[in-house]
Design a protein around this motif. Structure first.
Motif, short mmCIF file in Angstrom:
data_model
loop_
_atom_site.label_atom_id
_atom_site.label_comp_id
_atom_site.label_asym_id
_atom_site.label_seq_id
_atom_site.Cartn_x
_atom_site.Cartn_y
_atom_site.Cartn_z
N GLY A 49 -11.61 28.88 -7.23
CA GLY A 49 -10.72 27.93 -7.35
C GLY A 49 -10.45 27.13 -8.58
O GLY A 49 -11.51 27.13 -9.58
N THR A 58 -5.14 21.18 -5.94
CA THR A 58 -6.09 22.43 -5.98
C THR A 58 -4.80 23.38 -5.80
O THR A 58 -3.76 23.48 -5.67
N TYR A 60 -6.68 27.62 -4.92
CA TYR A 60 -8.11 28.24 -4.44
C TYR A 60 -7.84 30.04 -3.83
O TYR A 60 -6.31 30.15 -4.48
N LYS A 65 -9.72 29.98 0.65
CA LYS A 65 -9.09 28.63 0.81
C LYS A 65 -8.83 28.25 2.68
O LYS A 65 -9.45 29.43 3.64
N THR A 69 -12.89 23.31 -0.82
CA THR A 69 -12.98 22.08 -1.33
C THR A 69 -13.01 21.59 -2.34
O THR A 69 -14.34 21.54 -2.61
#
Length: 125
Positions: A49, A58, A60, A65, A69
């Motif tokens: 990511g 952001t 990913y 996903k 995070t």
């Protein structure tokens, strides 16, 4: 270029969580898109990511996903990777990387200019 140092790796059971950190040197951290990659033994380095320069966007890989995070704190020159619901297939050396020429959706490792030394993440079943 910016110098990067990852930390926070370790051994965790499946379903657990880890947070990786990547500390950057220099005054221009906020000018870099920051990415996370991982490499398992015998495999290529894969994109995990990335986060935009100010943290507003952001991007990913499909495989992470909803579980991983990425965030950043430009005041601390640090980017984070929060990993939840870890699976054995997440086991790899995790690297942070920096680039300032391309968009946050850039997934090719060769387009990143600076790399950390990597930190091992092992997920046991």
């Amino acid at each position: 270029q910016v110098q990067l140092v990852e930390s926070g790796g370790g051994l965790v059971q499946a379903g657990g969580s880890l947070r990786l950190s990547c500390a950057a040197s220099g005054r221009t951290f906020s000018s870099y898109v920051m990415g996370w990659f991982r490499q398992a033994p015998g495999k290529e380095r894969d994109f995990v990511g990335a986060i935009s320069r100010r943290g507003g966007s952001t991007y990913y890989a499909d495989s992470v996903k909803g579980r991983f995070t990425i965030s950043r704190d430009n005041a601390k020159n640090t980017v984070y990777l929060q990993m939840n619901s870890l699976k054995p297939e997440d086991t790899a050396v995790y690297y942070c990387a920096a680039q300032r020429s391309y968009a946050v959706e850039t997934i090719r490792p060769s387009l990143y200019d600076s790399w950390g030394q990597g930190t091992q993440v092992t997920v046991s079943s």
